[in-house]
Write a protein that holds these residues in place. Sequence first.
Motif, PDB file in Angstrom:
ATOM      1  N   VAL A  96      50.961  41.507 -88.688  1.00 48.83           N
ATOM      2  CA  VAL A  96      51.173  42.936 -88.477  1.00 48.83           C
ATOM      3  C   VAL A  96      51.590  43.109 -87.030  1.00 48.83           C
ATOM      4  CG1 VAL A  96      50.096  45.206 -88.371  1.00 48.83           C
ATOM      5  CG2 VAL A  96      49.571  43.682 -90.257  1.00 48.83           C
ATOM      6  N   ALA A  97      52.766  43.707 -86.831  1.00 46.47           N
ATOM      7  CA  ALA A  97      53.299  43.938 -85.484  1.00 46.47           C
ATOM      8  C   ALA A  97      53.337  45.434 -85.231  1.00 46.47           C
ATOM      9  CB  ALA A  97      54.697  43.346 -85.371  1.00 46.47           C
ATOM     10  N   ILE A  98      52.668  45.864 -84.188  1.00 48.53           N
ATOM     11  CA  ILE A  98      52.684  47.266 -83.766  1.00 48.53           C
ATOM     12  C   ILE A  98      53.348  47.292 -82.403  1.00 48.53           C
ATOM     13  CG2 ILE A  98      51.318  49.306 -83.232  1.00 48.53           C
ATOM     14  CD1 ILE A  98      49.130  48.166 -85.045  1.00 48.53           C
ATOM     15  N   SER A  99      54.513  47.940 -82.321  1.00 46.96           N
ATOM     16  CA  SER A  99      55.220  47.983 -81.040  1.00 46.96           C
ATOM     17  C   SER A  99      55.105  49.370 -80.432  1.00 46.96           C
ATOM     18  CB  SER A  99      56.683  47.580 -81.218  1.00 46.96           C
ATOM     19  OG  SER A  99      57.324  48.443 -82.114  1.00 46.96           O
ATOM     20  N   PHE A 100      55.177  49.390 -79.118  1.00 49.19           N
ATOM     21  CA  PHE A 100      54.972  50.614 -78.351  1.00 49.19           C
ATOM     22  C   PHE A 100      56.193  50.902 -77.490  1.00 49.19           C
ATOM     23  CE2 PHE A 100      50.838  48.700 -79.091  1.00 49.19           C
ATOM     24  CZ  PHE A 100      50.119  49.767 -79.604  1.00 49.19           C
ATOM     25  N   SER A 101      56.390  52.179 -77.179  1.00 43.20           N
ATOM     26  CA  SER A 101      57.454  52.575 -76.264  1.00 43.20           C
ATOM     27  C   SER A 101      56.991  52.312 -74.833  1.00 43.20           C
ATOM     28  CB  SER A 101      57.791  54.053 -76.464  1.00 43.20           C
ATOM     29  OG  SER A 101      56.696  54.856 -76.049  1.00 43.20           O
ATOM     30  N   ASP A 102      57.868  52.602 -73.876  1.00 42.20           N
ATOM     31  CA  ASP A 102      57.504  52.416 -72.466  1.00 42.20           C
ATOM     32  C   ASP A 102      56.353  53.329 -72.062  1.00 42.20           C
ATOM     33  OD1 ASP A 102      59.425  50.483 -72.169  1.00 42.20           O
ATOM     34  OD2 ASP A 102      60.965  51.900 -71.487  1.00 42.20           O
ATOM     35  N   ALA A 103      56.219  54.471 -72.750  1.00 45.96           N
ATOM     36  CA  ALA A 103      55.146  55.417 -72.448  1.00 45.96           C
ATOM     37  C   ALA A 103      53.839  55.022 -73.126  1.00 45.96           C
ATOM     38  CB  ALA A 103      55.556  56.814 -72.883  1.00 45.96           C
ATOM     39  N   GLY A 104      53.841  53.968 -73.951  1.00 46.44           N
ATOM     40  CA  GLY A 104      52.624  53.523 -74.618  1.00 46.44           C
ATOM     41  C   GLY A 104      52.376  54.187 -75.958  1.00 46.44           C
ATOM     42  N   VAL A 105      53.395  54.811 -76.554  1.00 46.86           N
ATOM     43  CA  VAL A 105      53.269  55.483 -77.841  1.00 46.86           C
ATOM     44  C   VAL A 105      53.783  54.540 -78.933  1.00 46.86           C
ATOM     45  CG1 VAL A 105      53.998  57.500 -79.184  1.00 46.86           C
ATOM     46  CG2 VAL A 105      53.556  57.731 -76.744  1.00 46.86           C
ATOM     47  N   VAL A 106      53.146  54.570 -80.105  1.00 45.61           N
ATOM     48  CA  VAL A 106      53.523  53.680 -81.202  1.00 45.61           C
ATOM     49  C   VAL A 106      54.943  53.992 -81.659  1.00 45.61           C
ATOM     50  CG1 VAL A 106      53.012  53.022 -83.581  1.00 45.61           C
ATOM     51  CG2 VAL A 106      51.151  53.434 -81.996  1.00 45.61           C
TER      52      VAL A 106
END
Length: 154
Positions: A96-106
């Motif tokens: 399971v891969a959960i990636s985040f934006s530069d702001a730390g949002v999913v």
Amino acid sequence: MRITRRTGRHALHAAVFALAIGVAGCSPQFNNYGYVPPEEDLALIEVGNDTRESVADKVGVPTSSGVLNTSGYYYVRMRTRTIGPLAPQEIDRQVVAISFSDAGVVQNVERFGLERGQVVPLSRRVTSSPVSDNSFLRQLLGNIGRFNPTAFGS
């Protein structure tokens, strides 16, 4: 004669015991490694709203994360089967891969599995942004012919 009968029984018991040990040694043994959150817990994660901290509260912190701090969380689970003296064989793998934006949002939540030795996506929830794939010039030229003259306030 009595000694021969006793010796035969001992030999029979030893053979049955050796056969039982041999059969028990060939039964498959399963081992589980790692952790992947269940689908119910992953459904609690809202793409575009949750942050790293809220994901950690909802499904826990993974055992491994991306190379960069902002890249994402990776949950990995593997199941192997070992039969007797043979080498362990991997029978199931889930990532399971959960990636985040530069702001730390999913940004997205993806689940990958192992099918016939190939890694395949099992489920994917990704935020879509039509602007991120286009350059400024492509966006500008793409609007030619799509404007409405009444929108200019006449």
